[in-house]
Design an enzyme around this catalytic site. Structure first.
Site, mmCIF file in Angstrom:
data_model
loop_
_atom_site.group_PDB
_atom_site.id
_atom_site.type_symbol
_atom_site.label_atom_id
_atom_site.label_comp_id
_atom_site.label_asym_id
_atom_site.label_seq_id
_atom_site.Cartn_x
_atom_site.Cartn_y
_atom_site.Cartn_z
ATOM 1 N N SER A 189 -5.508 0.964 -0.683
ATOM 2 C CA SER A 189 -4.399 1.791 -1.185
ATOM 3 C C SER A 189 -3.269 0.986 -1.807
ATOM 4 C CB SER A 189 -3.838 2.657 -0.052
ATOM 5 O OG SER A 189 -4.738 3.703 0.264
ATOM 6 N N LYS A 192 -2.310 2.124 -5.190
ATOM 7 C CA LYS A 192 -1.372 3.214 -5.474
ATOM 8 C C LYS A 192 -0.020 2.707 -5.967
ATOM 9 C CE LYS A 192 -3.784 6.151 -2.211
ATOM 10 N NZ LYS A 192 -3.896 6.564 -0.807
ATOM 11 N N SER A 249 0.724 7.675 1.514
ATOM 12 C CA SER A 249 -0.526 7.140 0.969
ATOM 13 C C SER A 249 -1.523 8.254 0.671
ATOM 14 C CB SER A 249 -1.148 6.131 1.945
ATOM 15 O OG SER A 249 -2.118 5.340 1.281
#
Length: 422
Positions: A189, A192, A249
């Site tokens: 993640s 992101k 997230s």
């Protein structure tokens, strides 16, 4: 008294008398004067020359025509009133001059406008297609004292649970510590961060309202991906999605950003990879905006540190990245809004006593985890009167809570950096 004689004109005398007188005169005059009648005889007769002279003069009509032309072309003298046709011609000339002057000014204005447009297009093209390299976005080997000496580095590396790590100065990019920082790994993640940064750069109105698309949830349940708590069909803003992507997230929020900006995931991923090239992330390839495992989705600690340093230069990104919680806009699904908390809030609380003692704080971060990536963390630390630092760790596989090992590694790096500055 003498009788008065009546004078007689020459024209009334008979030619014979004239001839006799002339003959008498000729006979009595001396021989020297005899040539004069001959000279006068050769002289042209006046009666025959006068008609020729009169025929060479212009007629009355011609003289009137010539006078008319000369009066039309001759400028009027002072004190005389101009003829009507002369005034009309002057007005026509003045109008013609005005039109010519207006035409010249119109051409000048048009040329200036075209030049300004060309300059504007040139500046836009240069910034759009040939962006200037930001000297602060380049992460280079530190010229300052490293975090640990070469002799102590092997032992210090053992204290770092993550397989790869890097610590840089957030201001000038100097590297204080690195461990296997160029090995390409799954970024999880941490992807992101790029998703949010690209969405900010390509959105004019962050408070624009949109509906959470159903397509944003495809594949998340099957891959056990984290979600923000937003529901399909819920009314949210782009700003809500930024916080839901970084703090919670949420894979749903990341996909919604991609669909909102580009209309499809593939188009948005292209923007992500284009931005990576611009920043100088030479070892990075993105395949999706969520960070789910994919064989070609790879990055390095060095590239991700470069990304975070660049993105923090954007005020909106910095605001979102350094937030600990956020409440979304109220809607029918969440009348009071949805409260979002940072994924590493619990782990940061575990180190709060240490933070209070050392005097620095981890003010922002992005966590990540997949089976391939392990525990990952990209974070920012600050301390009054000292530089800010960025730490990126990847592939922590130690035991404990999900993000504890990654946070522990960041605390260790920051502790050494700030202890060295005391």
């Amino acid at each position: 008294m003498r009788d008065k004689k009546t004078p007689t004109s020459r024209t009334s005398r008979p030619r014979s008398a004239q001839a006799s007188r002339s003959g008498t005169t000729k006979s009595t005059r001396p021989s020297s004067a005899k040539a004069r009648p001959q000279a006068s005889a050769s002289r042209p007769r006046p009666s025959s020359a006068r008609p020729a002279a009169r025929s060479s003069r212009p007629s009355g009509a011609a003289q009137a025509s010539r006078a008319t032309r000369s009066s039309a072309t001759r400028p009027p003298t002072r004190g005389t009133r101009p003829q009507p046709n002369t005034r009309a011609q002057a007005q026509a000339r003045r109008a013609k001059r005005r039109r010519a002057q207006q035409l010249r000014w119109g051409r000048i204005i048009a040329i200036v406008a075209v030049l300004a447009l060309c300059v504007g297009l040139g500046v836009w093209a240069k910034g759009h297609f040939f962006p200037a390299e930001d000297p602060q976005t380049t992460v280079t080997q530190s010229e300052t004292t490293p975090l640990v000496s070469d002799a102590d580095k092997p032992g210090f590396d053992e204290t770092i649970n993550s397989s790869s790590a890097i610590l840089i100065n957030a201001g000038n990019g100097d590297i204080l510590y690195e461990k296997d920082a160029d090995t390409r790994r799954a970024p999880a993640s941490l992807t992101k961060m790029m998703t949010v940064y690209v969405a900010i750069k390509n959105t004019d109105n962050l408070d624009k309202t949109l509906t959470m698309p159903k397509a944003a949830y495809e594949g998340l349940e099957e891959n056990s991906a984290s979600q923000s708590g937003l529901k399909a069909g819920e009314k949210v803003t782009v700003r809500d999605l930024l916080y839901a992507t970084l703090l919670s997230s949420g894979g749903d929020a990341a996909n919604a950003l991609a669909l909102t900006v580009s209309g499809n995931l593939d188009g948005f991923v292209k923007l992500m990879n284009d931005e990576a090239k611009t920043i100088g992330m030479d070892s990075t390839t993105f395949v999706n905006p969520t960070g789910l495992d994919a064989s070609k989705q790879r990055s390095t600690c060095r590239d991700l540190a470069r990304l975070l340093k660049t993105a923090l230069g954007d005020a909106t990104f910095e605001e979102v990245f350094t937030s600990r919680d956020y409440t979304t806009s109220a809607n029918d699904e969440h009348p009071d809004g949805l409260k979002l908390s940072h994924t590493m809030e619990k782990d940061l609380s575990s180190f709060q006593r240490y933070f209070d003692t050392s005097g620095y704080q981890i003010v922002g971060g992005k966590t990540g985890y997949t089976e391939d990536a392990g525990n990952c963390l990209a974070s920012l630390a600050e301390k009054d009167g000292a530089p800010s630092y960025i730490a990126v760790t990847m592939h922590a596989t130690g035991t404990g809570d999900q993000y504890y090992q990654a946070v522990h590694d960041a605390v260790t790096l920051y502790g050494e950096a700030y202890d060295d500055k005391k």
